[in-house]
Write an enzyme that holds these catalytic residues in place. Sequence first.
Site, PDB file in Angstrom:
ATOM      1  N   THR A   1      -4.429   2.468   0.904  1.00 13.90           N
ATOM      2  CA  THR A   1      -3.364   1.795   0.169  1.00 13.90           C
ATOM      3  C   THR A   1      -3.717   1.593  -1.294  1.00 13.90           C
ATOM      4  O   THR A   1      -2.897   1.838  -2.186  1.00 13.90           O
ATOM      5  CB  THR A   1      -3.052   0.437   0.831  1.00 13.90           C
ATOM      6  OG1 THR A   1      -2.549   0.666   2.146  1.00 13.90           O
ATOM      7  CG2 THR A   1      -2.024  -0.340   0.028  1.00 13.90           C
TER       8      THR A   1
ATOM      9  N   HIS B   1       0.029   6.367   1.462  1.00 16.18           N
ATOM     10  CA  HIS B   1      -0.821   7.451   1.963  1.00 16.18           C
ATOM     11  C   HIS B   1      -0.323   7.809   3.355  1.00 16.18           C
ATOM     12  O   HIS B   1       0.590   7.170   3.890  1.00 16.18           O
ATOM     13  CB  HIS B   1      -2.298   7.031   2.010  1.00 16.18           C
ATOM     14  CG  HIS B   1      -2.571   5.854   2.910  1.00 16.18           C
ATOM     15  ND1 HIS B   1      -2.810   5.978   4.259  1.00 16.18           N
ATOM     16  CD2 HIS B   1      -2.615   4.521   2.652  1.00 16.18           C
ATOM     17  CE1 HIS B   1      -3.000   4.783   4.791  1.00 16.18           C
ATOM     18  NE2 HIS B   1      -2.886   3.871   3.844  1.00 16.18           N
TER      19      HIS B   1
END
Length: 652
Positions: free
Chosen positions: A328, A513
Site C-alpha cells: 500500500t 497494488h
Amino acid sequence: MTFNPLKSRYAVLYAFAVFFITASISLRIAFIYVSLKDTELTLKSALSIFTKGLIFDFGVVLYFGLLYAIYLLLLPQKLNRSSFNKVVSYIIVFLMILISVFSFFAEFTFWGEFESRFNFIAVDYLIYTHEVVNNINESYPLPYLISGVVAITIAVMVLLIRTNNFSDSFKSNTRFKWRLIHSLIMGLLIAVYALYINNSWAEKSENRYQNELSKAGIYSFFSAFKNNELNYEQFYSLLSNEQAFAITRSLLKESGSRYTGNLQSIRKNIKPLGGEQQLPNVIMVVLESFSADFMGKFGNERKITPVLDSLADHSLFFTNMYATGTRTVRGMEALTLAVPPTPGNSIVRREKNKQLSTIGSIFRTKGYQTTFFYGGDGYFDNMNQYFGSNGFDIVDRGRKLAIGDDYKTRRTMIPDNEVNFENAWGICDQDLFGAVLKDADAKFTAKQSFYNFVMTTSNHRPFTYPERKIDIPSGSGRDGAVKYTDFAIGQFLKQAKSKPWFSNTIFIFIADHCASSAGKNEIDVAKYHIPALVYNIPNSRPTRIDKICSQIDLYPTLFSLLNWSYINNNYGKNVLDSTYVPRTMIATYQKLGFMKNDSLVILSPRRKVESAFYNRSTNEQRKEKVSQQLINEAIAYYQTAYYLYSKGGLKE
C-alpha cells in the site's frame, strides 16, 4: 567497600562485551583479508576503520545488554544467589551469545554475496521469510550451520562459567546505589548513540569497502530497518549523473513542457496547448489489494465487480496500467509523488519525506484543500506523518496525536456513532465513504474546492464486512471482500449523485497494488496489473486507454484533460500525448523493473542487469538481450529518482 565492576553483579555482562567486541574485530579482520585488493588499505584508513568499528561494536553491546542490565538493577540482593536468578541469567546470556554468533555467521555469508554489512536487503530477507529460508536451505548445509552456531554458543557459555564470571556475579553484593549508577551511565550512553551515532558516520571515505568495514552488522541492520532504504549508488548499475539526467530529461520531455531547473533536475513547467482550465473537485478512491483480474472487463467470470465493470464503460479507462510495487505505501508513493520506486521501502515510511513536491501541492496551488481519508489508524505504516507533513488534512479512525509527532495538521476522528462495522484494519468501506460524503458536503457549503485521497480497507484479510449486503457471507474469502468493495462503491456513487457538488466532481478508482503480491521477491509482471478508472470528467467522453502505463502517469494525464498549467517535479507522463511511448516501472524491495512495450529490464543489487521479453497473453518472461539504450533508460530513471530523493531534489 570499593566497587569492582569485574567482580560485581555485572561480571557476566562485561565478559559478554569482551567476547562480542573480540569476535567482531576478528570478523572485521577476516573481511579485510577477503576484500584486501578492493579496500586500498593505508595506515590512516586502517586506524579509521578499527576506531569507528570499535565505537559501533560498543554500541551493539550496549543495546544487547540493556535488558539484562535492567534485570540486574531490579533484582533484590536476597535473590542474587537463588536458583531463579541462575536460571534467568543463564537463559538471557545464552540467547545474547546465540544471537551474536548467528549474526556473525550471517554477516559472513552476506559479505560473500554483497561485500557489504547488513543493509535493507537483510531487512528484506525478514519480509520474504519463506523464499529466503528455502534459498538458504538449498544453498547451505543448514543443519550443520545451526549445529555449529549452537555448539559455539555452548562453548562460549562454558568458557564464561569456567572463568568464574557467573559465580562472581552470583556471589557479589553490589549495592543498589552502584547498580543505579551503572544503569544510568549505560542509559545515557545508549541515548548518545541513538541521537548522535548514525550509521552514515561510517560513510565518509570514497572507498566503499572502507566504509562498510567501519560498520557493525547488527547496528547496520537496525539502521537499515529504521531508514527503510537501500543505497542505489552503492549496489546498482550506474551511469554518470550527467548522462543519467540527460537521458531522463529527454524521456520526460513532452508537448507543452519546459524544464526550469538545472541540468540535474527534472522540475518543469507544463502549459496546455489550448483550452480553458477546469477546476472540478477530485475524489480518488484507492482500492486495497485490487488486482485487474478481479474485474469482468479483464476476463473474470465470477461477476464480483458489476459496478466497476459498468463504470468502466462511462470513464477514462486504463486497461494496461501497472502498480509500481507490492504494498500500500508503495502505491501511495506513486500516486502522491509520481516517482519511480527507489530500492528499499516506500518514501512514505522513510526519513526526509516532508514538504515534498506532491500531486497534492499542485492541487493546493489551484486553491484546493487536500485531505487524506483512511478507515483505520493512520499511524500505521507512517501514513499520517507522511500525509500530514505534506499538506494534507487527515480523517481517520486512529488514536490522537501522540507526544513526539512532529507534523502539524488538522485531524478529524471518525466518531463511533458513524461506524456500523469495524474489524482489525478499520471501518468498512461504506462507513469510510460516509465520512467522505459528509466532508464534501461541508466543503461545498463553505465554497471550498477539494481533493481527497481515500484509502479503503475492506478488501484485506480477514475479508469481513457487514452482513447481508451482498450474496457472499462475510469472512468467507477474497471474492466476498472484492464484491463488497464493489457494492460499497455503487452505494457511494448513488448517494453522491444526489449531492449538489456531484456534477463538478471527478471520481477516480484505482488500486494501490495487486492481491497476493506482497510476499514476492521476484518480478512477475502480471502481479502488478491494476484497474484504473476516472469517472465524471467534465466535457470529456468515455475513453479506453490500452497503452502500457504506470500509476505515476495518472495525474499528468488527468491534468492534461483539465488544461492545467503547473510546475511539477515528477516522472509521470501524459499518456494521451502524441509523443508518449508505452513504458512502466515495477519493483520489489530490491529488484527494479522497467518495461518498454514488451521488453523488460530488471536491475538488482551487485550491479546485476537482466532482461527479458514479456508475453502478455501467456504471462511468460523469456530471457532475451535488449539494447544498451533500453538498459541505460532503465538505469537513468531509477538512478535519478534516488539521487533527487537523497539530495532533497523532490522538495517543493
